[in-house]
Design an enzyme around this catalytic site. Structure first.
Site, PDB file in Angstrom:
ATOM      1  N   CYS A   4       0.822  -1.203   0.000  1.00  0.00           N
ATOM      2  CA  CYS A   4       0.000   0.000   0.000  1.00  0.00           C
ATOM      3  C   CYS A   4       0.860   1.259   0.000  1.00  0.00           C
ATOM      4  O   CYS A   4       0.433   2.309  -0.490  1.00  0.00           O
ATOM      5  CB  CYS A   4      -0.956   0.003   1.183  1.00  0.00           C
ATOM      6  SG  CYS A   4      -0.140  -0.187   2.788  1.00  0.00           S
ATOM      7  N   CYS A  32      29.763  28.653  13.450  1.00  0.00           N
ATOM      8  CA  CYS A  32      30.471  27.925  14.496  1.00  0.00           C
ATOM      9  C   CYS A  32      30.264  28.650  15.835  1.00  0.00           C
ATOM     10  O   CYS A  32      30.519  29.860  15.946  1.00  0.00           O
ATOM     11  CB  CYS A  32      31.955  27.838  14.174  1.00  0.00           C
ATOM     12  SG  CYS A  32      32.949  27.028  15.455  1.00  0.00           S
ATOM     13  N   CYS A  50      34.251  29.891  17.189  1.00  0.00           N
ATOM     14  CA  CYS A  50      35.033  30.946  16.543  1.00  0.00           C
ATOM     15  C   CYS A  50      34.190  31.890  15.703  1.00  0.00           C
ATOM     16  O   CYS A  50      34.693  32.894  15.200  1.00  0.00           O
ATOM     17  CB  CYS A  50      36.132  30.346  15.695  1.00  0.00           C
ATOM     18  SG  CYS A  50      35.527  29.400  14.268  1.00  0.00           S
ATOM     19  N   CYS A  76      34.357  22.425  11.552  1.00  0.00           N
ATOM     20  CA  CYS A  76      34.817  23.802  11.375  1.00  0.00           C
ATOM     21  C   CYS A  76      36.286  23.778  10.947  1.00  0.00           C
ATOM     22  O   CYS A  76      37.144  23.240  11.654  1.00  0.00           O
ATOM     23  CB  CYS A  76      34.667  24.584  12.685  1.00  0.00           C
ATOM     24  SG  CYS A  76      35.272  26.288  12.594  1.00  0.00           S
ATOM     25  N   CYS A 132      38.464  25.782  13.577  1.00  0.00           N
ATOM     26  CA  CYS A 132      38.700  25.085  14.844  1.00  0.00           C
ATOM     27  C   CYS A 132      39.293  23.692  14.645  1.00  0.00           C
ATOM     28  O   CYS A 132      39.785  23.079  15.601  1.00  0.00           O
ATOM     29  CB  CYS A 132      37.400  24.974  15.636  1.00  0.00           C
ATOM     30  SG  CYS A 132      36.650  26.572  16.065  1.00  0.00           S
ATOM     31  N   HIS A 149      -1.238   1.400   7.586  1.00  0.00           N
ATOM     32  CA  HIS A 149      -1.760   1.323   6.223  1.00  0.00           C
ATOM     33  C   HIS A 149      -1.667   2.696   5.561  1.00  0.00           C
ATOM     34  O   HIS A 149      -1.845   3.727   6.220  1.00  0.00           O
ATOM     35  CB  HIS A 149      -3.219   0.850   6.256  1.00  0.00           C
ATOM     36  CG  HIS A 149      -3.830   0.658   4.906  1.00  0.00           C
ATOM     37  ND1 HIS A 149      -3.270  -0.137   3.937  1.00  0.00           N
ATOM     38  CD2 HIS A 149      -4.972   1.178   4.365  1.00  0.00           C
ATOM     39  CE1 HIS A 149      -4.039  -0.127   2.852  1.00  0.00           C
ATOM     40  NE2 HIS A 149      -5.073   0.668   3.082  1.00  0.00           N
TER      41      HIS A 149
END
Length: 886
Positions: free
Chosen positions: A503, A653, A656, A705, A708, A796
């Site tokens: 179905c 981020c 930073c 990042c 970082c 269903h």
């Protein structure tokens, strides 16, 4: 009449007289005084044991010359048939005889000068012909008389030699309606067949014989009687017998080894054998038959198989009666010569006999037979297609199953409506050629009271039908479910059989079925030119072909219920997660099917390496255009044209503050459902606003990042940049949470009702990119995939869909289809929402127009311009000290 004819015949003729029109005679005369006929009365008194009330009648003086009967204009009757008889005796005198219906006493003396006999249509033809021979030649034994029939070929010739009359054999060829050879496979069956007496076939009647031979057009059947002096005398017309004059290129009727008669053409004539090619069959079925009736059977051929007989003596001239609306068998356009496939087609036009020939589009590859004329030798022999009697009349046929092979140039152009007549392939074919056959030749005759199995155009690689075994009370399992022939409530509104918890497939298929640009693309056959069979990310075109076949059956107008078995099996063969009878998420299936269609129809044949574009520091509009151009270098299909848009992703981020801006492509928008507040309802607009609110990524979806040099839980904000013509919303009703006690996953479903508009959904407040006033982002709802149950992999699925033909709403619950309204779909079970732009079309979600305004080639010129757009080339590795290969 009673003085001349037995009571039984008189009663028959009197009954027939009321339905007969007057006779029209020509001006030819016959001198009955020179005729070798006996009187009519004496003939009748000694015919087949019939007795007359008057045992003898005095012979009257010869009547004055009477006009001899030409082909008489007799109205066809349900009970009687007119036969014109000519007599050929030893002195070659011609005369005629008639059994009248009702005539005046004054004309009774002229009966022997007329040439017509009325015969009951329900009488056995074998008895009727024997009686005619006895009436005309009462002094001859049966082995000294034989009948010839004038074949009704018009101005055409079936054989190179002959005068148009063919010998009638008063034997088993006229015994039954259809003579079939016994087909016993083993000794037990043979023994059983001997013990069980097979009832004799009913005798062939005059009406059936005339219909089989002449199409029962109401014309007189012309007979010629030939006599000889003694049973040992030679027949005068013996050289004109078919077996003595048969030549290569003659058209005949021939039996196959199963005893069935077909139209055929003679391909080789030897001293005792004849090789025939059956019309409509590959040459690998050519058969060698005995030439003479008295010859011994050929080794390997059943004894009951007879030599070739005159054309249309056992078959029928069915082509002469073809009319608009008739069903025929049509050879598939892509069939191989030796392995043809046949489909059912419907006659839509019938050309006149003398019309100039129409150009034949996309015809099936047919065999070209060598011209067998004696003046053509070796390389000079010309090739020609087989046309029965070399007739060139044409008909236009509609073949629903060929819609997927149709050339767009040959398809009739129509407007936007998805009418059933748009779905089929219309083409001209030769009516007397091998591209069409009578129904029942290759395919079984339809029984409309029985379920009909869909014949998909998928070729020999189609997986066999599997009977689903019952498993844990799975919905739809345990039955062989096939398509049912019938009239759907509206064009394209066809129920779909549940093939075992399928179905989820049915729900998505119903929504996509009424996605107008996609469906029209398939039904018109435009997808054929885009098939990409070498794409490693696709299925070699199989998913697209299976979906095209599915749409073709749905829009054929022939079925009320379709079993989408081929679509399910094809998808499952490339996505193992669907290769079972478990319930699945309809959104996941929708995404896979759309991706499969996209890759199978990707117009990019060789994909280059493309790096993602970082949009930080660029204008959003230029970054969006360049991102889309890069996307087109690898993705270009009907799905990209109408289903894909772009959103702007902005990630920050938290450590930073570094930002990243990218433009990503989507085909479905997944909308989170906000928690329902007390006393308020949830609107679709609330879901869209919630979609644009920034979210903090969790550790499972952390962002890397570059500053970082680590993954961080960044803040991500998404905004829609462009929207496509077909907009699909996925309401995220299913949640997966971690259980703190057990550590497992807890599944739950939000069944809150989301109020979404059926008409006039305005998306302009949510679009960050430029808007096109000619194609505003205003949408109407046309489909909803609905779910009931606790989880996406249980419960269903149903669908509520707007029909693109009548604009009415229908609810689809597997094979059940019923009328409803669009508002009825606004429930807590709505899962996927399908919207279509109401005004105009905007390819690529408006990006095509934006690229034109900026003068950007969508597929790239390769040079860097002032705005920083550069060509993207394939990435190649280089080694130090070496010049890259050019």
């Amino acid at each position: 009449v009673s003085d001349l004819i037995p009571r039984q015949t008189a009663a028959l003729l009197s009954a027939a007289a009321s339905e007969m029109s007057e006779l029209q005679l020509n001006d030819d005369t016959v001198d009955s005084s020179t005729s070798s006929f006996p009187s009519l009365s004496s003939s009748l008194n000694n015919t087949n044991g019939l007795s007359s009330p008057t045992q003898s009648s005095p012979r009257k003086p010869p009547p004055p010359p009477m006009p001899a009967a030409s082909p008489v204009a007799v109205s066809p009757s349900r009970h009687s048939r007119a036969l014109s008889c000519s007599y050929l005796g030893s002195r070659s005198h011609h005369s005629s005889v008639v059994l009248p219906s009702v005539e005046s006493p004054q004309s009774r003396d002229a009966y022997s000068a007329l040439g017509f006999i009325l015969v009951s249509r329900t009488s056995p033809i074998k008895d009727a012909l024997a009686a005619i021979a006895k009436i005309v030649t009462p002094d001859k034994s049966s082995d000294c008389v034989r009948l010839w029939k004038k074949m009704n070929y018009g101005t055409d010739r079936a054989t190179a030699e002959g005068d148009g009359y063919e010998l009638l054999h008063l034997d088993d060829s006229l015994e039954g309606k259809l003579i079939q050879l016994p087909n016993t496979k083993n000794k037990k069956e043979k023994e059983n067949s001997k013990k069980t007496e097979t009832p004799a076939p009913p005798p062939l009647t005059v009406g059936e014989w005339s219909e089989r031979n002449d199409g029962d057009k109401g014309k007189a059947v012309k007979l010629l009687l030939e006599t000889r002096m003694t049973p040992k005398s030679k027949w005068v017309r013996e050289p004109l017998e078919l077996e003595n004059r048969i030549k290569v290129g003659d058209y005949v009727d021939a039996q196959d080894t199963a005893g069935k008669w077909y139209e055929a053409i003679v391909r080789k004539v030897a001293e005792d054998t004849v090789t025939v090619h059956y019309v409509g069959w590959a040459s690998r079925w050519n058969t060698t038959l005995r030439r003479y009736r008295t010859a011994a059977p050929i080794v390997g051929t059943p004894k009951a198989v007879r030599p070739p007989e005159p054309l249309w003596s056992h078959t029928s001239p069915w082509r002469e009666n073809v009319k608009i609306g008739d069903e025929l068998e049509v050879r598939e356009v892509q069939s191989l010569v030796q392995r043809p496939k046949w489909f059912r087609g419907v006659v839509r036009k019938v050309a006149n006999e003398n019309d100039p020939p129409n150009e034949l589009f996309c015809g099936a590859e047919l065999e070209c037979l060598e011209d067998g004329s004696s003046h053509s030798r070796g390389k000079n022999r010309k090739k020609r297609q087989l046309l029965v009697l070399k007739r060139r009349r044409q008909v236009m046929v509609e073949v629903p199953q060929e819609r997927n092979m149709a050339q767009s140039a040959s398809m009739p152009s129509r407007a936007n409506a998805l009418a059933p007549e748009q779905t089929s392939f219309l083409r001209w074919v030769n009516l007397y050629g091998e591209e069409i056959c009578k129904c029942g030749t290759h395919l079984e005759l339809r029984n409309k009271s029985q379920p009909a199995t869909v014949s998909y155009t998928y070729g020999n690689r189609e997986a066999p039908v599997e009977v689903l075994k019952s498993f844990n009370n799975i919905r739809g399992a345990g039955f062989v479910r096939e398509s049912l022939r019938g009239v759907p409530p509206a064009p394209g509104s066809v129920g779909l059989q549940n093939l075992g918890n399928s179905c989820f497939l049915n729900s998505i298929a119903q929504c996509l079925n009424h996605t107008e640009p996609l469906t029209m693309y398939f039904l018109k056959g435009d997808y054929v030119n885009d098939l990409n069979r070498k794409n490693p990310l696709g299925s070699g075109g199989r998913v697209a072909i299976a979906y095209a076949s599915f749409l073709g059956e749905v829009w054929s107008g022939e079925f009320s219920i379709i079993a989408p078995r081929l679509l399910k099996q094809t998808v499952a063969s490339f996505a193992p997660q669907f290769n079972n009878v478990y319930q699945h998420d309809s959104q996941e299936f929708c995404q896979f099917l759309m991706d499969g269609i996209h890759e199978d129809l990707n117009r990019v044949k060789e994909k280059p390496y493309v790096e993602e574009l970082e949009g930080r520091g660029m204008e959003d509009e230029k970054a969006a255009i360049e991102s889309w151009r890069k996307h087109l270098l690898r993705h270009d299909s009907i799905i990209v044209d109408h289903f894909q848009g772009m959103h702007r992703s902005h990630v920050t981020c938290p450590s930073c503050g570094r930002e990243s801006i990218k433009f990503d492509v989507y085909s479905t928008i997944s909308l989170p459902i906000p928690p329902e507040k007390a006393g308020t309802e949830i609107r679709l607009e609330d879901c869209l606003e919630n979609f644009e609110i920034g979210e903090q990524l969790d550790e499972h979806n952390a962002w890397y990042c570059n500053s970082c040099k680590k993954h961080v839980c960044a803040l991500k904000m998404i905004a829609l940049w462009s929207v496509p013509d077909i907009l699909v919303f996925h309401l995220k009703r299913f949640q997966f949470d971690n259980c703190k006690k057990t550590g497992g996953v807890v599944r739950s479903k939000m069944e809150d009702k989301v109020d979404f508009p059926v008409e006039n959904l305005d998306m302009s407040p949510y679009i960050l990119g430029p808007l096109d006033k000619d194609c505003p982002p205003t949408y109407k709802l046309y489909g909803v995939s609905e779910h009931s149950g606790a989880t996406a992999n249980s419960g269903h699925y149903t669908a509520t869909v707007r029909n693109t033909k009548d604009d009415k709403w229908y609810r689809y619950n597997d094979s059940h289809v019923g009328l409803t309204s669009g508002e009825a779909s606004v429930t807590g079970g709505a899962y996927l929402l399908f919207y279509q732009r109401t005004k105009g079309t905007s390819r690529w979600g408006g990006m095509e127009k934006a690229m034109k305004e900026y003068g950007v080639n969508p597929h790239g010129s390769g040079k860097t311009d002032a705005d920083g757009f550069t060509q993207v080339k394939s990435k190649r590795s280089r080694k130090k000290g070496r010049t890259p290969h050019r």
